[in-house]
Every structure is written in structure tokens, then in C-alpha cells.
Design a protein around this motif. Structure first.
Motif, PDB file in Angstrom:
ATOM      1  N   VAL A  71       0.820  -1.152  -0.104  1.00 13.67           N
ATOM      2  CA  VAL A  71       0.017  -0.150  -0.052  1.00 13.67           C
ATOM      3  C   VAL A  71       0.945   1.068  -0.012  1.00 13.67           C
ATOM      4  O   VAL A  71       1.724   1.344   0.795  1.00 13.67           O
ATOM      5  N   SER A  72       0.717   2.279  -1.043  1.00 15.77           N
ATOM      6  CA  SER A  72       1.340   3.356  -0.789  1.00 15.77           C
ATOM      7  C   SER A  72       0.482   4.497  -1.239  1.00 15.77           C
ATOM      8  O   SER A  72      -0.601   4.407  -1.652  1.00 15.77           O
ATOM      9  N   GLY A  73       0.929   6.039  -0.713  1.00 20.40           N
ATOM     10  CA  GLY A  73       0.397   7.090  -0.857  1.00 20.40           C
ATOM     11  C   GLY A  73       1.284   8.138  -1.243  1.00 20.40           C
ATOM     12  O   GLY A  73       2.454   7.816  -1.279  1.00 20.40           O
ATOM     13  N   ARG A 108      -4.208  10.055  -3.837  1.00 20.55           N
ATOM     14  CA  ARG A 108      -4.189   8.970  -4.562  1.00 20.55           C
ATOM     15  C   ARG A 108      -3.245   7.849  -4.102  1.00 20.55           C
ATOM     16  O   ARG A 108      -2.272   7.995  -3.697  1.00 20.55           O
ATOM     17  N   THR A 116      -2.561   3.607  -3.744  1.00 24.20           N
ATOM     18  CA  THR A 116      -2.350   2.656  -4.855  1.00 24.20           C
ATOM     19  C   THR A 116      -2.134   1.508  -3.757  1.00 24.20           C
ATOM     20  O   THR A 116      -1.564   1.493  -2.594  1.00 24.20           O
ATOM     21  N   ALA A 117      -2.689   0.253  -4.114  1.00 21.87           N
ATOM     22  CA  ALA A 117      -2.287  -0.921  -3.288  1.00 21.87           C
ATOM     23  C   ALA A 117      -2.268  -2.100  -4.462  1.00 21.87           C
ATOM     24  O   ALA A 117      -2.605  -2.217  -5.707  1.00 21.87           O
ATOM     25  N   THR A 118      -1.437  -3.262  -4.225  1.00 20.86           N
ATOM     26  CA  THR A 118      -1.347  -4.469  -4.677  1.00 20.86           C
ATOM     27  C   THR A 118      -2.142  -5.528  -4.088  1.00 20.86           C
ATOM     28  O   THR A 118      -1.909  -5.934  -2.939  1.00 20.86           O
ATOM     29  N   PRO A 173      -2.679  -4.431  -9.561  1.00 15.82           N
ATOM     30  CA  PRO A 173      -2.659  -3.140  -8.895  1.00 15.82           C
ATOM     31  C   PRO A 173      -4.187  -2.341  -8.682  1.00 15.82           C
ATOM     32  O   PRO A 173      -4.925  -2.599  -9.653  1.00 15.82           O
ATOM     33  N   VAL A 174      -4.420  -1.948  -7.607  1.00 16.64           N
ATOM     34  CA  VAL A 174      -5.596  -1.165  -7.625  1.00 16.64           C
ATOM     35  C   VAL A 174      -5.293   0.399  -7.241  1.00 16.64           C
ATOM     36  O   VAL A 174      -4.651   0.459  -6.246  1.00 16.64           O
ATOM     37  N   GLU A 175      -6.200   1.293  -7.652  1.00 17.33           N
ATOM     38  CA  GLU A 175      -5.987   2.676  -7.542  1.00 17.33           C
ATOM     39  C   GLU A 175      -7.054   3.396  -6.967  1.00 17.33           C
ATOM     40  O   GLU A 175      -7.964   3.108  -7.655  1.00 17.33           O
ATOM     41  N   THR A 210      -8.639   7.527  -5.682  1.00 15.58           N
ATOM     42  CA  THR A 210      -8.417   8.923  -5.371  1.00 15.58           C
ATOM     43  C   THR A 210      -9.402   9.365  -4.508  1.00 15.58           C
ATOM     44  O   THR A 210     -10.662   9.199  -4.842  1.00 15.58           O
TER      45      THR A 210
END
Length: 658
Positions: free
Chosen positions: A407-409, A420, A422-424, A470-472, A474
């Protein structure tokens, strides 16, 4: 039915998010809580509860000198508050206003559940007598903040040696696990001098039957540490000089046993290391266990596991190894036996992979692969308690298993602005997973729950076994100013029947939310080699990753550290003022070392806003380590190129931004 179930999950998440958005903020502190504060925070509306989580200073300092102290100041109450932390030196662990005040710093605004890491430079000259002193801190010492509890505002921290002198300590001790009585062996000892004067000393190695080391224990050998500069560490190899008696022993190292070196503290020169067994015999261990990525649900299909068996002893031997499946991390003979295989004779120090085939009937779920060598104790070993090893956790049955692998932002975002994230998402199971959703949250701590602030939900497509996607998303940062973890929760309504439902959450990076700057060091450059007492110029690139411009006057410090983690307790070489930086702007500054670097091999590093004057979104991304630095004519001759330059060249160490 599942659609209705999912809709209910959406509604509950949105309600939880709405409730959480108005009462959360800031970076989470340690898990320690005081019961009176917790009860008070619930019953007393809007009050803060300030406390000091930790106080860390250098191991030693000269009397009257200035030095850095790191203080974690926290607010575990319900309201926000601005306060001040005061630093004291005390002769005992009870910190009071009667002790010697050595510095202070403002905490800035601490929101509910928020901590601030303060790098406080002590004021000088404040002189105290040479000796051992307790370093402590008090928050809100004058009672200016109305708090839930006023009884938890003091914390005692590091015990410091004050004065001019060496301070020799043993940091690590390492010896073989087993030794033959007729053999010699080597002990690796790391010796450090966190004192204020250079020194060298002898290092003695002892074998002790208990954890109390004394001069009448079994002496093994000694070696010299060589010259140790202030803050320097070195590794000494001590060879045994005589035969030692049989049995299990504690290995210990004792630096300056004869007290030949005047030290600031003489009672901390001994350290226990690993245990060694002095005897003749084998010692079997399992170093690794591997097997299939999934397990069959029936008992008819064969299973093949591989156990790597090692002999850590000093006598060759053969034995038997068994493979098991266990639902938890505590292996016992009652767990599911897959099969066994012989282990051919292993020489001392030899390892060999052993293939074990068998079958087992297990229910759907996650199972540890495990191996147990010489379970029946048919071989007399030097150590009998190290024969088990757990391997990976493997799914069994025909079902998917969804997990969030990352997970990142963004590094920073303004309040109520778009985030925004994102996660895998991966399917670690054995069958295709149905389409589902992943929820993104902002959380005060690294434990993601549905009570955290919801950013939104994003669809996850069907995934084959072993597939990742990947999943995004916002969403809006509808939280107040502070440091927040971005997290993700896949299939939170359990609409997908999985092998495991316990691995669907993950916390990712920290996001600074608010209207502040955020200074970070992105690059540190300096010479790789220095001659004795040679000054140099280092280069540091500092960036503002925040949402607004930084003020003028924040300073960046250049340090040398004995390890790859630079802190304000390391040796400060120099510091310079930074210009105002717009959001997203970087600048490179040159910092003079002033004087020469102490002899030894060091890590060069830098810390932005080293005095804590800039209000920032995040304080845990201000430091970075660059390359190594060998100082001293001998080290320079050993490590430098064939032609050592008359003026040191710069070797840039470029690191990615946080």
C-alpha cells in the motif's frame, strides 16, 4: 444476497469514516497508555493528556558541552495542546524541577493520539560534576495545559557519563555454537568507545557457568582493541590460548579488566554473548524447509518436502528427519506427520538437503510446513533444543486467498484535498477468486480497522490463483492535520470464501496531512578517504516534500556515525542554514567539517531541520546516510586508490526520496 451484503458494508464503512474524521489526527505514539488517562479522556470532554514517551541522549559528554537529546512527546487525550519539554540531569532516577535544567523546546501542536519527535540541543555551558547522571524530561512542567492527568508528565531516559575520559564498552560477543575440548576457537568481540577521550585497552574472553562473570571464571584468551577514537567501534578477534573444560558455557567479553584506562564509568565493561558447548559430538539442526505452494485437500495425493539438515557439532553422524504439517507455530508430535527420511552421515559443519515424501489429509486453510530432525533423540547431541524448523505457510484446499501485498500514498497532502492511494492485491490461494472490492483508509496507527477514516472503495477484478493486480483510488483526506498511515482492506465483508480471512489488511506508508513544509535529505556526498586531521566539505541535497513553503533558517547538519543509521546522538561535524524552499523544491548546500574526522571508518549522513525549528508534516524522514568515510593515514592508504589525491574528490551517494 452478496450485493446486499456488500452494500451494508459500504454503509457501515461510510458511517465509521464520518465519525472518525472529526476525532482523529496526528501520528500514533507507543502503545503505552495510563488507565486514569484513558478513563478521563472518555469522561472529560476535549482535554489533552500530555506525556513523554522516551528520552534518549548520548552515552557521554564533557561537562559544560552542548549535545542533542531526542524526546518523544505525546498527547493521548481527546483535545489538542501546545506545550514545552524541559530537560534535566539528575543524580537519581526521580526527575524533579530541583534537578539541573539543561535545555528546553516547544512541542508544537499535539493533536489527539499524536507524538512529536524533538531533537533538543542542550544549552551550554551547564556544568555538573563528573560521573553518571540520569537524563530526564518533563512536559508542561508549569501546568499551563489543563490535562486529564497531571501525574504522567515526567520520564527518565538515558544514563549518561559526564566528564572528560574514555568509556569502553563491549557491544557484541560471538563464538561458535560448539567446540571440541582439544580444539582452539575464536571469539569475535565488538568494542566501542562512546566516551569523550580516545583510548585503547585489552579485551579478555571468559567462559562462565552462569550469567555472572567474574575474574575467577575460565579465562580463554585476550587481544588488544587498538586505538579507539571518541564514538568509534572496532571488532577484535580473540583466539583461545588453552584447552577449556567440557560442558555448556556462557561466552563473555571483558574490556579493560585491569582498569588500566581511566573511564567515565567502570561498571559496564562486560557483556555476555552466545552459549558454547565444549564437548565432542554432533549437533543437528534444520536450516530451511520448503515444499509445494499449495497442499491437496485429499490424502491420496503425495506431498514432497525438502529439509536442509546441518551438523553444527564437531563429530560426524547420521540420523532421521521427519516432515510435518501444523496449523500453528508450535510443532509437536501430535501434529500431522507427512513422512520421514534418513539423513546420511554429515561431517562437522556440513549441510545437506533431504527430500521427504508422503501424504496427509488436512482441512482447508493455511498450514505451516515443518521439519524435525532426530525427534526420537536416538543420537546424543551437544544441544537437543534446536532440532525443529518451521517453513512457509501453505494453503490447503481449493479456494482463493486474497491479501494486500503493498500500500502506498503521497508523501503529503493538504486537508480535504485529493489523496491518490495505490495497493497491490494478490490471490495467494489455489482457486480463482470472484470480483470484490478493496477499501482504502487513513489511520492514526499501523493497525487498520473499519473505524479508521475511509478514503473510498475500489473494485478488484477476478484473480487467478497466484495472480496479483494493482488497484488505485483517489479520495479526499477528510481528516485533520497530522501524520496518517494509508491502509487497505480487501474483501472486508467476507463476500469471498477464502482459505484465510486474517491476511486481508495492510498498513502502508505515512502521509503528512496539512498545510506545512516537510524537509527531507535526498542526497549526501563527501570524500571516501581522509588523511589525519583533514577537514573537508560535504554536500547535502534537501527537498521540501510538503504542501507549503518552508521558512528561512532551518538548519541541516552533517554527521559521522559508526553505523548506517544517523541520529543526532552521532558526531556533528557542522551545520548550515537552509533557504526558504517552495513545496516540491530542492537545494544543495555545502557544509564544512570544521576540524578533522576522528580516525576510523564511518558513515557520512545528514539530518534536515536538525534543531527542530521548522514545523513539519513529518519528522521521521529528515535523515539519510550516504557513503562510508575512511579517516586516518593508515586507513586511507589501505582503502584509497593507488594514487591518493592531494585534495579529496567527492563521491556522490544518491538515494531515492521517501
Amino acid at each position: 444476497m452478496r450485493a446486499a451484503h456488500r452494500q451494508g458494508w459500504w454503509v457501515s464503512l461510510l458511517m465509521a469514516s464520518a465519525m472518525a474524521a472529526g476525532c482523529t489526527g496526528g501520528s500514533s505514539g507507543p502503545a503505552e497508555l495510563f488507565l486514569d488517562s484513558v478513563v478521563g479522556a472518555i469522561t472529560t470532554s476535549g482535554k489533552a493528556d500530555l506525556w513523554v514517551a522516551s528520552v534518549t541522549g548520548p552515552a557521554s559528554a564533557t561537562s559544560g558541552s552542548g549535545y542533542f537529546v531526542t524526546v518523544a512527546a505525546c498527547n493521548q487525550g481527546a483535545g489538542s495542546a501546545d506545550s514545552q519539554v524541559k530537560l534535566y540531569l539528575s543524580a537519581d532516577p526521580s526527575i524533579t524541577a530541583e534537578d539541573t535544567l539543561v535545555g528546553s523546546a516547544p512541542t508544537g501542536t499535539l493533536h489527539s493520539k499524536q507524538c512529536a519527535t524533538l531533537n533538543v540541543r542542550t544549552r551550554g555551558p551547564v556544568s555538573v560534576a563528573n560521573g553518571l547522571w540520569y537524563l530526564g524530561a518533563v512536559i508542561d512542567s508549569d501546568g499551563a495545559v489543563s490535562e486529564v492527568s497531571e501525574t504522567n508528565n515526567t520520564r527518565v531516559g538515558t544514563r549518561m557519563a559526564i566528564g572528560s575520559g574514555a568509556e569502553l564498552q563491549v557491544a557484541q560477543v560471538s563464538a561458535p555454537a560448539s567446540v571440541s575440548p582439544s580444539a582452539r576457537f575464536e571469539t569475535s568481540v565488538q568494542v566501542c568507545n562512546p566516551g569523550t577521550v580516545a583510548a585503547s585497552a585489552d579485551v579478555d574472553v571468559y567462559l562462565s557457568a552462569d550469567t555472572t562473570v567474574a575474574a575467577d571464571d575460565t579465562w580463554v584468551g585476550s587481544a588488544s582493541s587498538g586505538p579507539l577514537s571518541e564514538g568509534q567501534c572496532t571488532t577484535v578477534v580473540v583466539s583461545s590460548s588453552a584447552r577449556v573444560p567440557r560442558g555448556p558455557w556462557h561466552v563473555a567479553a571483558w574490556v579493560d579488566r585491569a582498569n588500566a584506562v581511566p573511564e567515565l564509568e567502570e561498571q559496564n565493561n562486560i557483556r555476555l554473548g552466545s552459549r558454547v558447548v565444549v564437548d565432542d559430538g554432533p549437533d543437528f539442526t534444520v536450516s530451511a524447509v520448503s515444499g509445494p505452494s499449495s497442499l491437496p485437500s485429499g490424502s491420496s495425493e503425495p506431498i514432497a518436502l525438502t529439509a536442509t539438515v546441518c551438523n553444527q557439532g564437531n563429530v560426524a553422524a547420521s540420523t532421521q528427519v521427519e516432515a510435518y504439517l501444523t496449523a500453528d507455530s508450535a510443532l509437536s508430535a501430535a501434529d500431522i506427520l507427512v513422512g520421514s527420511a534418513p539423513v546420511e552421515s554429515l561431517a562437522p559443519g556440513q549441510c545437506a538437503p533431504v527430500s521427504i515424501r508422503g501424504s496427509a489429509s488436512v482441512g482447508s486453510g493455511l498450514w505451516y510446513l515443518a521439519a524435525w530432525v532426530d525427534r526420537a533423540n536416538t543420537v546424543s547431541e551437544l544441544v537437543e533444543g534446536n532440532n525443529v524448523r518451521l517453513g512457509q505457510r501453505t494453503p490447503a484446499g481449493s479456494a482463493p486467498d486474497l491479501a494486500v501485498s503493498s500500500v502506498s500514498g503521497p508523501g503529503s497532502v493538504a486537508v480535504a484535498q485529493s489523496v491518490r492511494a495505490t495497493a497491490t492485491v494478490c490471490n495467494q490461494g489455489t482457486a480463482r477468486s470472484a470480483a470484490t472490492a478493496v477499501a482504502f483508509f487513513l489511520s492514526l496507527d499501523a493497525t487498520i480497522t473499519t473505524a479508521d477514516a475511509l478514503l473510498g472503495l475500489a473494485p478488484v477484478s477476478e484473480l487467478r490463483a497466484g495472480e496479483c493486480t494493482p488497484v488505485e483510488l483517489t479520495g479526499l483526506a477528510n481528516v485533520r492535520e497530522g501524520a496518517w498511515y494509508v491502509g487497505a482492506y480487501v474483501d472486508g465483508d467476507n463476500a469471498v470464501a477464502e482459505l484465510s480471512e486474517s491476511n486481508n489488511l495492510r498498513a502502508g506508508s505515512l502521509v503528512g496531512v496539512g498545510d506545512r513544509a516537510d524537509l527531507s535529505v535526498s542526497r549526501v556526498a563527501g570524500p571516501a578517504y581522509l588523511r589525519d586531521a583533514q577537514a573537508f566539505m560535504g554536500q547535502v541535497e534537501v527537498c521540501n516534500e510538503g504542501t507549503r513553503s518552508s521558512g528561512e533558517g532551518a538548519r541541516v547538519g552533517l554527521f559521522v556515525s559508526s553505523d548506517a543509521t544517523v541520529t543526532v546522538s552521532d558526531t556533528l561535524l557542522g551545520d548550515v542554514s537552509l533557504p526558504a524552499l517552495a513545496a516540491g523544491e530542492c537545494t544543495t548546500v555545502s557544509i564544512s567539517s570544521g576540524a578533522g574526522v576522528p580516525q576510523g571508518t564511518w558513515f557520512l549522513g545528514a539530518i534536515a531541520d536538525v534543531y527542530g525549528g521548522e514545523p513539519e508534516l513529518l519528522k521521521d524522514n529528515n535523515s539519510r546516510v550516504g557513503g562510508s568515510l575512511a579517516a586516518g593515514s593508515t586507513l586511507a592508504a589501505l582503502h584509497a586508490p593507488a594514487r591518493f589525491p592531494s585534495a579529496p574528490s567527492f563521491t556522490a551517494t544518491v538515494a531515492t526520496r521517501n
